[in-house]
Write a protein that holds these residues in place. Structure first.
Motif, PDB file in Angstrom:
ATOM      1  N   PHE A  55     -31.201  23.829  -7.619  1.00  0.00           N
ATOM      2  CA  PHE A  55     -30.501  22.396  -7.895  1.00  0.00           C
ATOM      3  C   PHE A  55     -29.417  22.314  -7.189  1.00  0.00           C
ATOM      4  N   ASP A  56     -28.173  22.836  -6.946  1.00  0.00           N
ATOM      5  CA  ASP A  56     -27.161  23.427  -6.071  1.00  0.00           C
ATOM      6  C   ASP A  56     -26.838  23.972  -4.841  1.00  0.00           C
ATOM      7  N   PRO A 107     -31.858  32.485  -0.896  1.00  0.00           N
ATOM      8  CA  PRO A 107     -32.360  31.890   0.454  1.00  0.00           C
ATOM      9  C   PRO A 107     -32.477  30.859   0.385  1.00  0.00           C
ATOM     10  N   ILE A 108     -33.377  30.238  -0.730  1.00  0.00           N
ATOM     11  CA  ILE A 108     -32.488  28.326  -0.589  1.00  0.00           C
ATOM     12  C   ILE A 108     -31.487  28.359   0.425  1.00  0.00           C
ATOM     13  N   LYS A 168     -45.024  29.726 -14.743  1.00  0.00           N
ATOM     14  CA  LYS A 168     -44.743  28.625 -14.719  1.00  0.00           C
ATOM     15  C   LYS A 168     -43.597  27.599 -14.812  1.00  0.00           C
ATOM     16  N   LEU A 169     -43.034  27.589 -13.596  1.00  0.00           N
ATOM     17  CA  LEU A 169     -42.259  26.942 -13.732  1.00  0.00           C
ATOM     18  C   LEU A 169     -42.335  25.728 -12.345  1.00  0.00           C
ATOM     19  N   THR A 170     -43.250  25.982 -11.600  1.00  0.00           N
ATOM     20  CA  THR A 170     -43.179  25.093 -10.667  1.00  0.00           C
ATOM     21  C   THR A 170     -43.448  23.790 -10.460  1.00  0.00           C
ATOM     22  N   GLU A 171     -43.761  23.165 -11.929  1.00  0.00           N
ATOM     23  CA  GLU A 171     -43.539  21.349 -11.756  1.00  0.00           C
ATOM     24  C   GLU A 171     -41.634  21.472 -12.167  1.00  0.00           C
ATOM     25  N   ALA A 184     -38.395  21.580  -4.945  1.00  0.00           N
ATOM     26  CA  ALA A 184     -38.960  22.396  -3.895  1.00  0.00           C
ATOM     27  C   ALA A 184     -39.214  23.413  -4.179  1.00  0.00           C
ATOM     28  N   LEU A 185     -40.349  24.655  -3.108  1.00  0.00           N
ATOM     29  CA  LEU A 185     -40.294  25.224  -3.308  1.00  0.00           C
ATOM     30  C   LEU A 185     -40.186  26.299  -2.343  1.00  0.00           C
TER      31      LEU A 185
END
Length: 235
Positions: free
Chosen positions: A112-113, A141-142, A172-175, A179-180
């Motif tokens: 997110f940041d 790595p994002i 269960k955090l994909t949604e 982005a993935l």
């Protein structure tokens, strides 16, 4: 002279859905003790910690509850000054020559940041262009996907790993992700690889770029950083 490693932690304390997040305890603790060595009074490396906002970098309390290994427990109980008094990333612009590596622990916060933080991206580009090691584990790595070197994404044409889509589904955090990570590595032209089982250790070294798949890969990433530092004559 002992090598200096800049560790970058997230400043993000909540996901977009309001759920708490932050950086993940074992992903900093395990590499930390591997890199400084068995004698803390005579550390093999100097660790400097930064975050986008500076000050307190929020730890994901789920990781504190879930990881009770000796390194994680000791780190949490004795090293809070490292993440409660971080320097702001912008303070390190133009200082890549003073360090030997930059390392990004994960946790969901970086999604997110650090994914698009301009100060972080600039540092990654500066470190890589200066011949330094750039490393990250799990969601860390994002931070690399939007860095550009020689006119193309840093990970373009590179082999890398990170938290897999299957692992994100499993918790269960994909949604809830903007982005993935697996998809983002592929989007910028990287070759994404992963272990043959969920949560299994998997570390990838592609030149000076080191990535680890999940929390269980953190120790291996620390070892890979140490080996790379030795290869370049600084460890």
């Amino acid at each position: 002279m002992a090598p200096r490693i800049l560790v970058v932690l997230t400043s993000r304390a909540k996901m977009n859905n309001g759920a708490p997040t932050g950086w993940y305890l074992p992903e900093f603790a395990r590499p930390y003790y591997h890199l400084i060595g068995p004698d803390e009074t005579k550390p093999r490396a100097e660790i400097v910690v930064a975050s986008p906002a500076g000050g307190v970098a929020p730890i994901d309390e789920v990781s504190v509850k879930n990881f009770k290994d000796p390194a994680s427990v000791k780190f949490y109980e004795t090293r809070k000054n490292l993440w409660e008094k971080t320097a702001a990333l912008k303070e390190f612009h133009g200082k890549a020559s003073e360090f030997d590596a930059i390392f990004y622990p994960g946790g969901h916060g970086p999604m997110f940041d650090l994914v698009d933080d301009k100060d972080s991206i600039k540092l990654i580009e500066e470190f890589y262009n200066a011949g330094k090691i750039v490393a990250a584990v799990c969601h860390g790595p994002i931070a690399f996907v939007n860095a550009v070197v020689d006119g193309k994404p840093l990970l373009n044409g590179r082999v890398a790993t990170g938290f897999s889509n299957a692992e994100e589904d499993a918790i269960k955090l994909t949604e809830y992700m903007p982005a993935l990570l697996e998809d983002e590595i592929k989007r910028v032209g990287g070759t994404y690889v992963k272990s043959d089982a969920l949560w299994k250790e998997h570390v990838v070294v592609d030149g000076r770029i080191i990535t680890g798949q999940n929390p269980n890969s953190a120790q291996g990433v620390g070892a890979a950083i140490a080996q790379a530092l030795g290869k370049f004559g600084t460890f």
